[in-house]
Design a protein around this motif. Sequence first.
Motif, PDB file in Angstrom:
ATOM      1  N   UNK A 182       0.845  -1.187   0.000  1.00 35.61           N
ATOM      2  CA  UNK A 182       0.000   0.000   0.000  1.00 35.61           C
ATOM      3  C   UNK A 182       0.889   1.248   0.000  1.00 35.61           C
ATOM      4  N   UNK A 183       0.897   1.988  -1.117  1.00 36.42           N
ATOM      5  CA  UNK A 183       1.810   3.130  -1.188  1.00 36.42           C
ATOM      6  C   UNK A 183       1.131   4.390  -0.649  1.00 36.42           C
ATOM      7  N   UNK A 184       1.797   5.064   0.264  1.00 42.17           N
ATOM      8  CA  UNK A 184       1.314   6.368   0.731  1.00 42.17           C
ATOM      9  C   UNK A 184       2.407   7.374   0.404  1.00 42.17           C
ATOM     10  N   UNK A 185       2.044   8.652   0.348  1.00 43.65           N
ATOM     11  CA  UNK A 185       3.032   9.696   0.075  1.00 43.65           C
ATOM     12  C   UNK A 185       4.065   9.693   1.204  1.00 43.65           C
ATOM     13  N   UNK A 186       5.324   9.779   0.830  1.00 42.60           N
ATOM     14  CA  UNK A 186       6.363   9.781   1.858  1.00 42.60           C
ATOM     15  C   UNK A 186       6.602  11.203   2.350  1.00 42.60           C
ATOM     16  N   UNK A 187       6.421  11.401   3.628  1.00 46.77           N
ATOM     17  CA  UNK A 187       6.788  12.670   4.253  1.00 46.77           C
ATOM     18  C   UNK A 187       8.061  12.463   5.054  1.00 46.77           C
ATOM     19  N   UNK A 188       8.884  13.491   5.111  1.00 45.93           N
ATOM     20  CA  UNK A 188      10.076  13.443   5.956  1.00 45.93           C
ATOM     21  C   UNK A 188       9.758  14.235   7.222  1.00 45.93           C
ATOM     22  N   UNK A 189       9.684  13.518   8.342  1.00 44.65           N
ATOM     23  CA  UNK A 189       9.374  14.177   9.609  1.00 44.65           C
ATOM     24  C   UNK A 189      10.663  14.689  10.243  1.00 44.65           C
ATOM     25  N   UNK A 190      10.731  15.994  10.399  1.00 40.99           N
ATOM     26  CA  UNK A 190      11.915  16.599  11.011  1.00 40.99           C
ATOM     27  C   UNK A 190      11.643  16.995  12.460  1.00 40.99           C
ATOM     28  N   UNK A 191      10.378  16.888  12.874  1.00 39.96           N
ATOM     29  CA  UNK A 191      10.041  17.049  14.290  1.00 39.96           C
ATOM     30  C   UNK A 191      10.684  15.878  15.034  1.00 39.96           C
ATOM     31  N   UNK A 192      11.222  16.123  16.226  1.00 40.86           N
ATOM     32  CA  UNK A 192      11.907  15.003  16.905  1.00 40.86           C
ATOM     33  C   UNK A 192      10.920  14.011  17.520  1.00 40.86           C
ATOM     34  N   UNK A 193      10.247  13.289  16.696  1.00 37.91           N
ATOM     35  CA  UNK A 193       9.316  12.234  17.087  1.00 37.91           C
ATOM     36  C   UNK A 193       7.900  12.745  17.085  1.00 37.91           C
ATOM     37  N   UNK A 194       6.905  11.902  16.654  1.00 39.51           N
ATOM     38  CA  UNK A 194       7.114  10.609  16.014  1.00 39.51           C
ATOM     39  C   UNK A 194       7.974  10.766  14.763  1.00 39.51           C
ATOM     40  N   UNK A 195       8.587   9.656  14.381  1.00 37.73           N
ATOM     41  CA  UNK A 195       9.565   9.689  13.304  1.00 37.73           C
ATOM     42  C   UNK A 195       8.966   9.187  11.996  1.00 37.73           C
ATOM     43  N   UNK A 196       9.655   9.508  10.906  1.00 39.31           N
ATOM     44  CA  UNK A 196       9.320   8.934   9.601  1.00 39.31           C
ATOM     45  C   UNK A 196       9.429   7.413   9.706  1.00 39.31           C
ATOM     46  N   UNK A 197       8.405   6.704   9.214  1.00 39.95           N
ATOM     47  CA  UNK A 197       8.458   5.238   9.245  1.00 39.95           C
ATOM     48  C   UNK A 197       8.705   4.716   7.829  1.00 39.95           C
ATOM     49  N   UNK A 198       9.270   3.537   7.740  1.00 36.13           N
ATOM     50  CA  UNK A 198       9.478   2.901   6.433  1.00 36.13           C
ATOM     51  C   UNK A 198       8.137   2.355   5.940  1.00 36.13           C
ATOM     52  N   UNK A 199       8.049   2.095   4.643  1.00 40.28           N
ATOM     53  CA  UNK A 199       6.820   1.489   4.117  1.00 40.28           C
ATOM     54  C   UNK A 199       6.578   0.122   4.749  1.00 40.28           C
ATOM     55  N   UNK A 200       7.662  -0.608   5.009  1.00 39.28           N
ATOM     56  CA  UNK A 200       7.485  -1.949   5.587  1.00 39.28           C
ATOM     57  C   UNK A 200       6.943  -1.881   7.014  1.00 39.28           C
TER      58      UNK A 200
END
Length: 374
Positions: A1-19
């Motif tokens: 299931x592909x979702x748009x990838x955002x890069x989270x630069x806030x210190x948590x929650x963090x960017x998660x991998x698709x897996x």
Amino acid sequence: MATKRNVLLNPGPATTSDSVKDALVVSDICHREQDFVDVIEKLRVDLLKLSNGNIKDHVAVLFSGSGTINMDVALNSLMPAKGKALIINNGAYSSRAVDICKFYGLPYLELKLPFDKRIDTTKVEEVLKQHNDIALVYTTHNETGSGILNDIREIGRLAHDHHAIFVADATSSFALVPIDINKDNVDVLLASAQKGIAAMPGLSFIIARRLVIETSKDYPKRSYYCNLYRQYHHFEQHGEMQFTPPVQLVYAASQGIRELQSEGMANKFARVKRINQAVHDGLLRLGFKEQIARSEQGPIAVSVLFPNDPHWDFMKVHDYCYQKGFILFPRPVGGNNAFRIGSLGAIDSKDITAFFVVLEEAMHHLGVAVPVQY
Ligand SMILES: *Cc1c(COP(=O)(O)O)cnc(C)c1O
């Protein structure tokens, strides 16, 4: 299931991998099924390994909730009828621990130290010498607002010298920088799935010395759901949480841990430092000033001062970057004119380089001078 990838630069929650995201979608299962209990069991063992604990002396106890639940649980459960907590406070998260003590009416001492310096451990020693009734020493490892990484090893040693247990809030450092629960003299380590292991918020874990939890069995009870001994005891008896666990979050956290294991903690730490270096480089290139001296900072978060420019509008900068998939924490840090950039999550230095291109674009768009003015 592909979702748009955002890069989270806030210190948590963090960017998660698709897996990790995909791991949330599993066949429905009752949480009391052995198959699920096995998943929890493996997760708990893996958490111990990550902190270099061993099954005989240490245990990982899971809770449903964001990281603050651990702070609540540790403080409300581990205070004996007599004795005080010493909260060593050089930032917003230790201030939250003070709030928790106040809320429960726990006897506590606050050692309030400057927010822009690492904890001065000679001050900690002075307080411990002056007060012989301190049962629990508490501090934050990485103060997420300032990016200061405190010396937990020395603080833990001092706590033990004075016969107190040591609780370290490692929510934003666990699985990002190496932590060794033995060498670092930590009795009770607090961490959460959404930061270092880059999974979803809502699952937290306390990694602790069994003896410390066992000793708390007859301490005053201040919560029913959030009591450490009760949850521990249930895990010991049944290998499960007392009440319904966040099933899907457990699968996602397990996947986060598998990805960390295949990367290896040393490589992960190197990546965190690489991301952090890219942040410093980008800031320097645009002329930004950091709020905390480099010598006091860890590699996990950088606090950046707003420029002194009539065209600077942080929320407009935020909105521009947000549209391009780079997410800054949309509020200034603790009332300060500063924003933060974290090095957490499934990202690498190339994401930071790409972010600085977008940030510069945002500034040109708003008419903010580059290099920035102070
Ligand atoms: C994120 C974090 C927590 C947990 O905060 P929540 O608001 O409950 O998510 C606790 N301590 C530290 C140091 C943190 O960085």
